[in-house]
Design a protein around this motif. Structure first.
Motif, PDB file in Angstrom:
ATOM      1  N   VAL A 135     -16.997 -20.465  14.671  1.00  0.00           N
ATOM      2  CA  VAL A 135     -15.935 -20.566  15.389  1.00  0.00           C
ATOM      3  C   VAL A 135     -16.006 -19.668  16.723  1.00  0.00           C
ATOM      4  O   VAL A 135     -15.464 -19.800  17.421  1.00  0.00           O
ATOM      5  CB  VAL A 135     -14.489 -20.020  14.783  1.00  0.00           C
ATOM      6  N   LEU A 136     -16.837 -18.528  16.787  1.00  0.00           N
ATOM      7  CA  LEU A 136     -17.229 -17.973  17.955  1.00  0.00           C
ATOM      8  C   LEU A 136     -18.660 -17.388  17.868  1.00  0.00           C
ATOM      9  O   LEU A 136     -19.013 -17.012  17.030  1.00  0.00           O
ATOM     10  CB  LEU A 136     -16.142 -16.688  17.761  1.00  0.00           C
ATOM     11  N   SER A 137     -19.064 -17.476  19.233  1.00  0.00           N
ATOM     12  CA  SER A 137     -20.316 -16.754  19.353  1.00  0.00           C
ATOM     13  C   SER A 137     -20.523 -16.388  20.513  1.00  0.00           C
ATOM     14  O   SER A 137     -20.294 -16.681  21.694  1.00  0.00           O
ATOM     15  CB  SER A 137     -21.452 -18.141  19.307  1.00  0.00           C
ATOM     16  N   LEU A 138     -20.887 -14.995  20.554  1.00  0.00           N
ATOM     17  CA  LEU A 138     -21.334 -14.212  21.467  1.00  0.00           C
ATOM     18  C   LEU A 138     -22.577 -14.190  22.161  1.00  0.00           C
ATOM     19  O   LEU A 138     -23.517 -13.524  21.199  1.00  0.00           O
ATOM     20  CB  LEU A 138     -20.718 -12.669  21.286  1.00  0.00           C
ATOM     21  N   LYS A 139     -22.839 -14.819  23.336  1.00  0.00           N
ATOM     22  CA  LYS A 139     -24.395 -14.761  23.695  1.00  0.00           C
ATOM     23  C   LYS A 139     -24.422 -13.817  24.827  1.00  0.00           C
ATOM     24  O   LYS A 139     -23.520 -13.300  25.494  1.00  0.00           O
ATOM     25  CB  LYS A 139     -24.528 -16.184  24.056  1.00  0.00           C
ATOM     26  N   ASP A 185     -32.333  -9.677  23.994  1.00  0.00           N
ATOM     27  CA  ASP A 185     -31.283 -10.573  24.153  1.00  0.00           C
ATOM     28  C   ASP A 185     -30.905 -11.098  22.515  1.00  0.00           C
ATOM     29  O   ASP A 185     -31.666 -11.111  21.869  1.00  0.00           O
ATOM     30  CB  ASP A 185     -31.121 -11.845  24.834  1.00  0.00           C
ATOM     31  N   THR A 186     -29.346 -10.956  22.306  1.00  0.00           N
ATOM     32  CA  THR A 186     -28.979 -11.571  21.038  1.00  0.00           C
ATOM     33  C   THR A 186     -27.955 -12.226  21.096  1.00  0.00           C
ATOM     34  O   THR A 186     -27.167 -12.367  22.099  1.00  0.00           O
ATOM     35  CB  THR A 186     -29.054 -10.358  20.184  1.00  0.00           C
ATOM     36  N   THR A 187     -27.476 -13.014  20.009  1.00  0.00           N
ATOM     37  CA  THR A 187     -26.254 -13.617  19.728  1.00  0.00           C
ATOM     38  C   THR A 187     -25.785 -13.348  18.683  1.00  0.00           C
ATOM     39  O   THR A 187     -26.235 -13.335  17.594  1.00  0.00           O
ATOM     40  CB  THR A 187     -26.491 -15.261  19.700  1.00  0.00           C
ATOM     41  N   VAL A 188     -24.575 -12.920  18.841  1.00  0.00           N
ATOM     42  CA  VAL A 188     -23.501 -12.880  17.400  1.00  0.00           C
ATOM     43  C   VAL A 188     -22.722 -13.897  17.104  1.00  0.00           C
ATOM     44  O   VAL A 188     -22.001 -14.441  17.910  1.00  0.00           O
ATOM     45  CB  VAL A 188     -22.750 -11.332  17.676  1.00  0.00           C
ATOM     46  N   HIS A 189     -22.944 -14.469  15.953  1.00  0.00           N
ATOM     47  CA  HIS A 189     -22.158 -15.639  15.292  1.00  0.00           C
ATOM     48  C   HIS A 189     -21.015 -15.163  14.469  1.00  0.00           C
ATOM     49  O   HIS A 189     -21.384 -14.217  13.601  1.00  0.00           O
ATOM     50  CB  HIS A 189     -23.241 -16.558  14.857  1.00  0.00           C
ATOM     51  N   ASP A 231     -25.231 -14.727  27.806  1.00  0.00           N
ATOM     52  CA  ASP A 231     -24.839 -15.176  29.354  1.00  0.00           C
ATOM     53  C   ASP A 231     -23.548 -15.932  28.910  1.00  0.00           C
ATOM     54  O   ASP A 231     -22.940 -16.525  30.022  1.00  0.00           O
ATOM     55  CB  ASP A 231     -25.913 -16.112  29.634  1.00  0.00           C
ATOM     56  N   GLU A 232     -22.941 -15.987  27.662  1.00  0.00           N
ATOM     57  CA  GLU A 232     -21.635 -16.874  27.758  1.00  0.00           C
ATOM     58  C   GLU A 232     -20.665 -16.375  26.320  1.00  0.00           C
ATOM     59  O   GLU A 232     -21.683 -15.909  25.262  1.00  0.00           O
ATOM     60  CB  GLU A 232     -21.897 -18.363  27.649  1.00  0.00           C
ATOM     61  N   VAL A 233     -19.658 -16.804  26.167  1.00  0.00           N
ATOM     62  CA  VAL A 233     -18.836 -16.789  25.101  1.00  0.00           C
ATOM     63  C   VAL A 233     -18.545 -17.984  24.524  1.00  0.00           C
ATOM     64  O   VAL A 233     -17.877 -18.767  25.527  1.00  0.00           O
ATOM     65  CB  VAL A 233     -17.557 -15.751  25.289  1.00  0.00           C
ATOM     66  N   VAL A 234     -19.064 -18.446  23.447  1.00  0.00           N
ATOM     67  CA  VAL A 234     -18.592 -19.869  23.004  1.00  0.00           C
ATOM     68  C   VAL A 234     -17.620 -19.773  21.971  1.00  0.00           C
ATOM     69  O   VAL A 234     -17.666 -19.175  20.890  1.00  0.00           O
ATOM     70  CB  VAL A 234     -20.066 -20.600  22.433  1.00  0.00           C
ATOM     71  N   ILE A 235     -16.529 -20.547  22.186  1.00  0.00           N
ATOM     72  CA  ILE A 235     -15.368 -20.934  21.079  1.00  0.00           C
ATOM     73  C   ILE A 235     -15.594 -21.982  20.472  1.00  0.00           C
ATOM     74  O   ILE A 235     -15.461 -23.170  21.394  1.00  0.00           O
ATOM     75  CB  ILE A 235     -13.948 -20.548  21.758  1.00  0.00           C
ATOM     76  N   ASN A 236     -15.562 -22.437  19.593  1.00  0.00           N
ATOM     77  CA  ASN A 236     -15.354 -23.679  18.728  1.00  0.00           C
ATOM     78  C   ASN A 236     -16.374 -24.721  19.121  1.00  0.00           C
ATOM     79  O   ASN A 236     -16.368 -25.884  19.774  1.00  0.00           O
ATOM     80  CB  ASN A 236     -14.222 -24.381  19.113  1.00  0.00           C
ATOM     81  N   GLU A 237     -17.925 -24.427  19.238  1.00  0.00           N
ATOM     82  CA  GLU A 237     -18.807 -24.998  19.955  1.00  0.00           C
ATOM     83  C   GLU A 237     -18.991 -26.444  18.930  1.00  0.00           C
ATOM     84  O   GLU A 237     -19.422 -27.572  19.613  1.00  0.00           O
ATOM     85  CB  GLU A 237     -20.213 -24.125  19.705  1.00  0.00           C
ATOM     86  N   GLU A 238     -18.465 -26.593  17.923  1.00  0.00           N
ATOM     87  CA  GLU A 238     -18.664 -27.916  17.101  1.00  0.00           C
ATOM     88  C   GLU A 238     -17.302 -28.830  17.473  1.00  0.00           C
ATOM     89  O   GLU A 238     -17.407 -29.960  16.901  1.00  0.00           O
ATOM     90  CB  GLU A 238     -18.366 -27.601  15.551  1.00  0.00           C
ATOM     91  N   SER A 239     -16.755 -28.553  18.334  1.00  0.00           N
ATOM     92  CA  SER A 239     -15.330 -29.408  18.789  1.00  0.00           C
ATOM     93  C   SER A 239     -14.501 -29.679  17.602  1.00  0.00           C
ATOM     94  O   SER A 239     -14.123 -30.721  17.420  1.00  0.00           O
ATOM     95  CB  SER A 239     -15.847 -30.361  19.580  1.00  0.00           C
ATOM     96  N   ARG A 240     -14.311 -28.905  16.892  1.00  0.00           N
ATOM     97  CA  ARG A 240     -13.379 -29.148  15.649  1.00  0.00           C
ATOM     98  C   ARG A 240     -11.846 -29.185  16.096  1.00  0.00           C
ATOM     99  O   ARG A 240     -11.513 -28.615  17.052  1.00  0.00           O
ATOM    100  CB  ARG A 240     -13.460 -28.067  14.709  1.00  0.00           C
ATOM    101  N   ASN A 241     -11.111 -30.128  15.364  1.00  0.00           N
ATOM    102  CA  ASN A 241      -9.721 -30.024  15.932  1.00  0.00           C
ATOM    103  C   ASN A 241      -8.811 -29.000  15.194  1.00  0.00           C
ATOM    104  O   ASN A 241      -8.245 -28.954  14.116  1.00  0.00           O
ATOM    105  CB  ASN A 241      -9.227 -31.510  15.176  1.00  0.00           C
ATOM    106  N   ALA A 270     -16.811 -16.243   4.948  1.00  0.00           N
ATOM    107  CA  ALA A 270     -16.598 -15.890   6.437  1.00  0.00           C
ATOM    108  C   ALA A 270     -18.093 -15.204   6.512  1.00  0.00           C
ATOM    109  O   ALA A 270     -18.331 -14.519   5.612  1.00  0.00           O
ATOM    110  CB  ALA A 270     -15.483 -15.044   6.947  1.00  0.00           C
ATOM    111  N   SER A 271     -18.662 -15.091   7.704  1.00  0.00           N
ATOM    112  CA  SER A 271     -19.647 -14.338   8.028  1.00  0.00           C
ATOM    113  C   SER A 271     -19.873 -13.828   9.542  1.00  0.00           C
ATOM    114  O   SER A 271     -19.154 -14.496  10.216  1.00  0.00           O
ATOM    115  CB  SER A 271     -21.014 -15.145   7.543  1.00  0.00           C
TER     116      SER A 271
END
Length: 181
Positions: A161-165, A145-149, A167-177, A130-131
């Protein structure tokens, strides 16, 4: 030549006391070689196991005779290996960990401080399980501005699995099952 001093039980073998005058109290100065095979300081226990080492390249080892980084701590114990303690009774934050990237040319998309969770796999190879890392997206003064991955290992591959940007919070951007609960 070398100096060898054998001590007695329950007593310091060597002790250095300097002046107590402010600004005039100097301890010991050690000048040694400048590469990784030179040691400025090597402290061993009576079993000749390394307790503390300062190499000529500046790397410091605690429990490690061959430090691979500026500070390398090795222990065979489980549990806490690093404690940062503040005894301040005030309302301020502390202790704090400051991961500071001091770049002479910061730029958008620079990868900056990271925390890696690594261990050995069944074949004895090192794997990042993990990282958490950050990435500058804008370094303009006053508009930073920064993004935390957050990444984890899935089937041997690191996946976001999670990116804090900014202007948005992104969960599962790779659309994994994966299941969400």
């Amino acid at each position: 030549g070398k100096l060898v001093v054998d001590g007695d039980a329950n007593a310091y073998t060597a002790r250095f006391n300097s002046s107590t005058t402010t600004g005039q109290a100097f301890g010991a100065r050690i000048r040694a070689g400048t590469n990784s095979s030179d040691f400025a300081v090597l402290v061993e226990n009576t079993s000749a196991s390394t307790m503390f080492a300062i190499r000529g390249d500046g790397n410091i080892g605690i429990g490690e005779a061959s430090p691979d980084s500026p500070l390398h701590v090795t222990t065979s114990s489980a549990g806490d290996i690093l404690t940062l303690e503040s005894t301040n009774a005030g309302a301020g934050t502390g202790p704090s960990i400051n991961l500071f990237r001091n770049s002479s040319s910061p730029a958008a998309n620079d990868l900056v401080p990271a925390i890696y969770f690594r261990g050995e796999n069944s074949a004895g190879g090192q794997h990042t399980y993990a990282s958490i890392y950050s990435q500058f997206t804008d370094v303009t003064d006053g508009a930073e501005d920064t993004t935390v991955h957050h990444q984890i290992s899935i089937a041997g591959n690191n996946r976001s699995v999670l990116s804090l940007k900014s202007d948005e919070v992104v969960i599962n951007e790779e659309s994994r099952n994966v299941d969400f609960r």
